[in-house]
Design a protein around this motif. Sequence first.
Motif, PDB file in Angstrom:
ATOM      1  N   LEU A 231      88.554  41.014  28.788  1.00 52.89           N
ATOM      2  CA  LEU A 231      88.543  40.629  27.374  1.00 52.89           C
ATOM      3  C   LEU A 231      87.184  40.833  26.726  1.00 52.89           C
ATOM      4  N   ARG A 232      86.140  41.068  27.540  1.00 49.02           N
ATOM      5  CA  ARG A 232      84.800  41.219  26.985  1.00 49.02           C
ATOM      6  C   ARG A 232      84.728  42.371  25.996  1.00 49.02           C
ATOM      7  N   ARG A 233      85.574  43.377  26.181  1.00 40.77           N
ATOM      8  CA  ARG A 233      85.514  44.539  25.292  1.00 40.77           C
ATOM      9  C   ARG A 233      85.779  44.154  23.847  1.00 40.77           C
ATOM     10  N   TYR A 234      86.602  43.117  23.622  1.00 42.59           N
ATOM     11  CA  TYR A 234      86.882  42.698  22.247  1.00 42.59           C
ATOM     12  C   TYR A 234      85.661  42.069  21.578  1.00 42.59           C
ATOM     13  N   ALA A 256      93.357  30.146  18.309  1.00 38.77           N
ATOM     14  CA  ALA A 256      92.057  29.939  18.948  1.00 38.77           C
ATOM     15  C   ALA A 256      91.453  31.279  19.393  1.00 38.77           C
ATOM     16  N   CYS A 257      92.289  32.164  19.922  1.00 39.09           N
ATOM     17  CA  CYS A 257      91.809  33.483  20.353  1.00 39.09           C
ATOM     18  C   CYS A 257      91.293  34.291  19.167  1.00 39.09           C
ATOM     19  N   LEU A 258      92.057  34.292  18.076  1.00 34.57           N
ATOM     20  CA  LEU A 258      91.634  35.023  16.877  1.00 34.57           C
ATOM     21  C   LEU A 258      90.311  34.485  16.356  1.00 34.57           C
ATOM     22  N   TYR A 259      90.219  33.170  16.300  1.00 39.08           N
ATOM     23  CA  TYR A 259      88.982  32.565  15.797  1.00 39.08           C
ATOM     24  C   TYR A 259      87.800  32.953  16.681  1.00 39.08           C
ATOM     25  N   ASN A 260      87.970  32.876  17.983  1.00 42.08           N
ATOM     26  CA  ASN A 260      86.873  33.187  18.901  1.00 42.08           C
ATOM     27  C   ASN A 260      86.392  34.619  18.734  1.00 42.08           C
ATOM     28  N   VAL A 261      87.339  35.565  18.613  1.00 43.55           N
ATOM     29  CA  VAL A 261      86.957  36.967  18.454  1.00 43.55           C
ATOM     30  C   VAL A 261      86.234  37.179  17.126  1.00 43.55           C
ATOM     31  N   ILE A 262      86.836  36.685  16.038  1.00 42.73           N
ATOM     32  CA  ILE A 262      86.254  36.874  14.710  1.00 42.73           C
ATOM     33  C   ILE A 262      84.882  36.213  14.618  1.00 42.73           C
ATOM     34  N   SER A 264      82.812  35.173  17.064  1.00 46.31           N
ATOM     35  CA  SER A 264      81.824  35.716  18.001  1.00 46.31           C
ATOM     36  C   SER A 264      81.245  37.029  17.498  1.00 46.31           C
ATOM     37  N   ARG A 265      82.099  37.870  16.927  1.00 46.66           N
ATOM     38  CA  ARG A 265      81.614  39.157  16.436  1.00 46.66           C
ATOM     39  C   ARG A 265      80.744  38.981  15.193  1.00 46.66           C
TER      40      ARG A 265
END
Length: 319
Positions: A231-234, A256-262, A264-265
């Motif tokens: 998942l690190r690639r995201y 929660a997954c969407l929030y973390n990706v958005i 974090s980026r």
Amino acid sequence: MKNYYKEVSDAFLEKRERAIRDSEEKKEFLREKIPEVKKIDALLAKTGSAVIAAAMGGGEGFSEKLSEIRRENEELTARRRAILRENGYPEDYSDVKFECPLCSDTGFVGINMCSCMKRAVSDARLADSDMGKLAATQSFDSFSLKYYKGKELEAAQFNYNALKGFAENFSSETYENRLLMGATGLGKTHLSTAVGVTVIRRGFDVIYKTVQSMLEDFETAQFRGGDPEDLRRYYDCDLLIVDDLGVELSNQFTVACLYNVINSRINSRRCTLISTNLTQSELRQKYEDRITSRLFGEYKPMLFSGVDIRRQKLQENNT
């Protein structure tokens, strides 16, 4: 991140060795079949030692000796080529045939990476992405503005120019987030793909996924024994493109997954491009404020409007 440079370098090394091996096999075949070729090859093989002997001899006659060795070599090579023609073979039959004449399949011209290797690296990235099949038909060159009218045309032209400029000028210093909004069939996916392909061609790591596919990867890592490191690639890729935000089934885990990706980026200042068929009010209804506040605060909205292009093309084909 997958090491595409090593993968391509290994392929180039294998390709180069194969070309040299093929040349040696043909030379051996010719030596067995044509005795005179064998004699000439034996003489040509002594060139290196002749040059060394001339150099060690030194003196003012070195240049003349070197010229004589070169002349003899040229005569032997010309004779060899003539013999091959006389025996019905192309004169370059046993020459090493590299795919790239610029780098001889090494991947480098001097200390600079050859254009053929740059292309191979970007092709490897593209083949590994979800854009592989789309890339053939969805580029900036193939995007047509003829399906838009009036203000819709002005908006489409603006979006096209902005996204093309973003992609063609993408660099390690770029930090821009885009939110492509509009009904289905208005060119969001086409331009998203064009951006992704262009940025990959510029040598950057791009992940292109539908929101459903991305969340499935998170579910696999969390609940089905997948490797969380995948998942690190995201989080780490240079550009993340998420298509069709809003079509996924929402629950506490996916949100929660969407929030973390958005989030974090945003914190790491890595570019993200998201497309959605939902309006601003529909996004606010579907997602928590912590997601929508970031989408509308950190992303540049790009509005697409008009009549479904797929429907227009279908009507054209039926008339």
